[in-house]
Design a protein around this motif. Structure first.
Motif, PDB file in Angstrom:
ATOM      1  N   ILE A 312       0.859  -1.177   0.000  1.00 39.85           N
ATOM      2  CA  ILE A 312       0.000   0.000   0.000  1.00 39.85           C
ATOM      3  C   ILE A 312       0.901   1.234   0.000  1.00 39.85           C
ATOM      4  CG2 ILE A 312      -1.942  -1.123   1.148  1.00 39.85           C
ATOM      5  CD1 ILE A 312      -1.005   0.025   3.780  1.00 39.85           C
ATOM      6  N   SER A 313       0.322   2.415  -0.136  1.00 39.80           N
ATOM      7  CA  SER A 313       1.123   3.635  -0.200  1.00 39.80           C
ATOM      8  C   SER A 313       1.560   4.081   1.191  1.00 39.80           C
ATOM      9  CB  SER A 313       0.328   4.759  -0.861  1.00 39.80           C
ATOM     10  OG  SER A 313      -0.726   5.184  -0.015  1.00 39.80           O
ATOM     11  N   SER A 314       2.624   4.852   1.257  1.00 41.03           N
ATOM     12  CA  SER A 314       3.080   5.404   2.532  1.00 41.03           C
ATOM     13  C   SER A 314       2.027   6.321   3.132  1.00 41.03           C
ATOM     14  CB  SER A 314       4.389   6.180   2.334  1.00 41.03           C
ATOM     15  OG  SER A 314       5.435   5.309   1.933  1.00 41.03           O
ATOM     16  N   HIS A 315       1.301   7.032   2.271  1.00 40.07           N
ATOM     17  CA  HIS A 315       0.236   7.909   2.749  1.00 40.07           C
ATOM     18  C   HIS A 315      -0.842   7.101   3.472  1.00 40.07           C
ATOM     19  CE1 HIS A 315      -2.576  11.283   2.830  1.00 40.07           C
ATOM     20  NE2 HIS A 315      -3.503  10.478   2.320  1.00 40.07           N
ATOM     21  N   THR A 316      -1.196   5.946   2.897  1.00 38.84           N
ATOM     22  CA  THR A 316      -2.206   5.085   3.534  1.00 38.84           C
ATOM     23  C   THR A 316      -1.696   4.557   4.866  1.00 38.84           C
ATOM     24  OG1 THR A 316      -3.104   4.427   1.385  1.00 38.84           O
ATOM     25  CG2 THR A 316      -3.611   3.010   3.251  1.00 38.84           C
ATOM     26  N   VAL A 317      -0.414   4.204   4.927  1.00 35.27           N
ATOM     27  CA  VAL A 317       0.169   3.727   6.185  1.00 35.27           C
ATOM     28  C   VAL A 317       0.071   4.828   7.247  1.00 35.27           C
ATOM     29  CG1 VAL A 317       2.295   2.991   7.344  1.00 35.27           C
ATOM     30  CG2 VAL A 317       1.709   2.067   5.094  1.00 35.27           C
ATOM     31  N   ARG A 318       0.398   6.052   6.865  1.00 33.22           N
ATOM     32  CA  ARG A 318       0.320   7.157   7.826  1.00 33.22           C
ATOM     33  C   ARG A 318      -1.107   7.365   8.317  1.00 33.22           C
ATOM     34  NH1 ARG A 318       4.628   9.275   4.575  1.00 33.22           N
ATOM     35  NH2 ARG A 318       3.139  10.136   3.064  1.00 33.22           N
ATOM     36  N   ASP A 319      -2.094   7.184   7.438  1.00 31.57           N
ATOM     37  CA  ASP A 319      -3.496   7.288   7.865  1.00 31.57           C
ATOM     38  C   ASP A 319      -3.827   6.195   8.885  1.00 31.57           C
ATOM     39  OD1 ASP A 319      -4.026   9.489   6.304  1.00 31.57           O
ATOM     40  OD2 ASP A 319      -4.875   8.339   4.637  1.00 31.57           O
ATOM     41  N   HIS A 320      -3.330   4.990   8.621  1.00 29.28           N
ATOM     42  CA  HIS A 320      -3.568   3.887   9.558  1.00 29.28           C
ATOM     43  C   HIS A 320      -2.911   4.179  10.910  1.00 29.28           C
ATOM     44  CE1 HIS A 320      -5.673   1.326   6.851  1.00 29.28           C
ATOM     45  NE2 HIS A 320      -4.646   1.036   6.081  1.00 29.28           N
ATOM     46  N   ILE A 321      -1.699   4.692  10.887  1.00 20.25           N
ATOM     47  CA  ILE A 321      -0.981   4.989  12.130  1.00 20.25           C
ATOM     48  C   ILE A 321      -1.701   6.074  12.922  1.00 20.25           C
ATOM     49  CG2 ILE A 321       1.152   5.953  13.084  1.00 20.25           C
ATOM     50  CD1 ILE A 321       2.652   4.566  10.817  1.00 20.25           C
ATOM     51  N   LYS A 322      -2.189   7.094  12.227  1.00 18.96           N
ATOM     52  CA  LYS A 322      -2.935   8.152  12.904  1.00 18.96           C
ATOM     53  C   LYS A 322      -4.175   7.586  13.579  1.00 18.96           C
ATOM     54  CE  LYS A 322      -5.354  12.532  12.068  1.00 18.96           C
ATOM     55  NZ  LYS A 322      -5.764  13.535  11.044  1.00 18.96           N
ATOM     56  N   SER A 323      -4.883   6.687  12.878  1.00 11.95           N
ATOM     57  CA  SER A 323      -6.078   6.067  13.446  1.00 11.95           C
ATOM     58  C   SER A 323      -5.731   5.208  14.658  1.00 11.95           C
ATOM     59  CB  SER A 323      -6.776   5.204  12.384  1.00 11.95           C
ATOM     60  OG  SER A 323      -7.906   4.552  12.926  1.00 11.95           O
ATOM     61  N   VAL A 324      -4.610   4.478  14.584  1.00 11.10           N
ATOM     62  CA  VAL A 324      -4.162   3.645  15.703  1.00 11.10           C
ATOM     63  C   VAL A 324      -3.895   4.505  16.933  1.00 11.10           C
ATOM     64  CG1 VAL A 324      -2.263   2.228  16.572  1.00 11.10           C
ATOM     65  CG2 VAL A 324      -3.246   1.759  14.319  1.00 11.10           C
ATOM     66  N   TYR A 325      -3.207   5.629  16.748  1.00  8.60           N
ATOM     67  CA  TYR A 325      -2.905   6.521  17.868  1.00  8.60           C
ATOM     68  C   TYR A 325      -4.183   7.039  18.516  1.00  8.60           C
ATOM     69  CZ  TYR A 325       1.950   6.730  16.214  1.00  8.60           C
ATOM     70  OH  TYR A 325       3.234   6.414  15.839  1.00  8.60           O
ATOM     71  N   GLU A 326      -5.157   7.414  17.691  1.00 11.51           N
ATOM     72  CA  GLU A 326      -6.407   7.945  18.221  1.00 11.51           C
ATOM     73  C   GLU A 326      -7.160   6.886  19.006  1.00 11.51           C
ATOM     74  OE1 GLU A 326      -8.407   9.387  14.775  1.00 11.51           O
ATOM     75  OE2 GLU A 326      -7.265  11.279  14.680  1.00 11.51           O
ATOM     76  N   LYS A 327      -7.238   5.683  18.465  1.00 13.17           N
ATOM     77  CA  LYS A 327      -7.989   4.615  19.134  1.00 13.17           C
ATOM     78  C   LYS A 327      -7.309   4.137  20.407  1.00 13.17           C
ATOM     79  CE  LYS A 327     -10.230   2.835  14.951  1.00 13.17           C
ATOM     80  NZ  LYS A 327     -10.359   1.673  14.025  1.00 13.17           N
ATOM     81  N   SER A 328      -5.978   4.098  20.407  1.00 13.32           N
ATOM     82  CA  SER A 328      -5.250   3.608  21.585  1.00 13.32           C
ATOM     83  C   SER A 328      -4.893   4.730  22.553  1.00 13.32           C
ATOM     84  CB  SER A 328      -3.977   2.873  21.150  1.00 13.32           C
ATOM     85  OG  SER A 328      -3.152   3.715  20.366  1.00 13.32           O
ATOM     86  N   GLN A 329      -5.240   5.973  22.178  1.00 16.20           N
ATOM     87  CA  GLN A 329      -5.044   7.138  23.050  1.00 16.20           C
ATOM     88  C   GLN A 329      -3.571   7.312  23.434  1.00 16.20           C
ATOM     89  OE1 GLN A 329      -7.942   6.369  26.209  1.00 16.20           O
ATOM     90  NE2 GLN A 329      -9.490   7.554  25.110  1.00 16.20           N
ATOM     91  N   VAL A 330      -2.709   7.253  22.443  1.00 15.88           N
ATOM     92  CA  VAL A 330      -1.296   7.551  22.635  1.00 15.88           C
ATOM     93  C   VAL A 330      -0.921   8.661  21.659  1.00 15.88           C
ATOM     94  CG1 VAL A 330      -0.753   5.204  23.393  1.00 15.88           C
ATOM     95  CG2 VAL A 330      -0.529   5.797  20.966  1.00 15.88           C
TER      96      VAL A 330
END
Length: 357
Positions: A312-330
């Motif tokens: 997948i694209s690096s941009h998509t990875v960054r979107d996934h990482i942002k979502s992970v941070y929000e959901k895990s509250q870090v």
């Protein structure tokens, strides 16, 4: 039941979360909160393993203990209405038996075989975070009490997100009670009776009994795993995670015996860190792809490298990482990985290492 009752129920759940109550106590609070907005005579809330959908632990209130075995046999083996795996895929993730089959309860094998026609209605709920079913609940009205009312259904519908949040956060904390007890091995016959058990097995079985169910034989969460393994068409063995009453997470592995009699071997051992980290990740409601990203992050891969691994694209990875941070509250990768390591790996690693003076 009205806005006052609903507010009290919601506040009860919030108080349990703010106090960081253990998972089993949170189960109790969910039952009590639902009792404030809907009238029922029997209730059960069971935490489920995200990988197998089998019960991990739970609380039962008001149901006759003899219902446990036929209840789960029905859930695993019988075609019926409002199965938990079906509810987990719809919105809202809830349904009553009376409404689903237009009041003709005799159409449900569960009504006739499990309840013996002793109820007027059954309400079922799946507590889903993201795409993961964290827990399931069942609430039954005795014969003569009538079906659940539209007002009760509306309040339950509004309460499900709060209950799911509290359950998710309790799962995310993952208790760390541990012991040095060696694995326990059981041999069960086709009827689920224990033919033999290794040393220490009885104590462990007692610790796995469902709260409030007054179980005297094999704990239902062990018997359900054995039933699934015995009748599964897709695999020759099954592994699932459960939690004892003392908070210790355990791993159950069930393998059918080659004796032609339907016997199974059950091994129960302390859960490994690799068993617990996925529970925590799934409790945050991460998607499958977000979980993949976190696991690659834990291996030290950069955003570009993760993109190459997942195609997948690096941009998509960054979107996934942002979502992970929000959901895990870090706030960042370091905080996320520190939480995974210190809270879910380091404690068990320390207890497993021999320290020589």
């Amino acid at each position: 039941m009205g806005i006052v009752a609903f507010t009290r129920a919601r506040d009860r759940l919030r108080a349990a979360d703010e106090a960081e109550r253990p998972l089993r106590e949170v189960n109790d609070e969910v039952v009590l909160a639902f009792e404030q907005v809907a009238r029922f005579d029997g209730a059960a809330v069971m935490i489920t393993d995200p990988d197998t959908s089998l019960p991990v632990c739970g609380v039962v209130k008001g149901f006759d203990p003899v219902l446990c075995e036929p209840f789960w046999d029905n859930e695993l083996l019988d075609p019926d209405f409002n199965k938990f795996n079906q509810l987990a895929r719809v919105s809202p993730p809830m349904a009553t038996l009376a409404e689903t089959i237009d009041g003709d309860l005799d159409r449900s094998p569960r009504f006739t075989k499990v309840y013996g026609r002793s109820i007027d209605d059954e309400l079922r709920v799946a507590f889903v975070a993201g795409t993961t079913c964290l827990a399931v609940g069942v609430f039954a009205r005795a014969a003569g009490d009538g079906p659940f009312t539209p007002e009760e259904m509306a309040d339950v519908r509004e309460l499900i997100p709060a209950a799911t949040m509290v359950l998710r956060r309790a799962l995310g904390r993952v208790d760390h009670a541990t012991s040095a007890q060696p694995p326990v091995v059981l041999i069960l016959d086709a009827a689920g009776a224990v033919r033999s058990v290794s040393a220490g097995g009885q104590r462990l079985l007692d610790d796995l009994r469902t709260q409030g169910a007054e179980e005297t034989g094999l704990p239902s969460i062990v018997r359900v795993a054995a039933t699934r393994a015995r009748w599964s068409r897709n695999t020759s063995s099954l592994a699932t995670r459960v939690q004892g009453r003392d908070g210790e997470w355990l791993r159950i592995h069930v393998t059918p015996m080659d004796d032609g009699e339907g016997s199974v071997a059950v091994t129960i051992e302390q859960a490994r860190p690799g068993d617990l980290v996925p529970i925590m990740l799934e409790s945050y409601g991460l998607t499958g792809r977000e979980t993949d990203v976190v696991l690659y992050m834990a291996r030290g891969l950069s955003t570009k490298e993760i993109a190459e691994e997942l195609l997948i694209s690096s941009h998509t990875v960054r979107d996934h990482i942002k979502s992970v941070y929000e959901k895990s509250q870090v706030t960042g990768r370091g905080e996320l990985l520190a939480r995974l390591f210190s809270e879910h790996v380091l404690d068990q690693f320390h207890t497993s290492v021999s320290h020589v003076p």
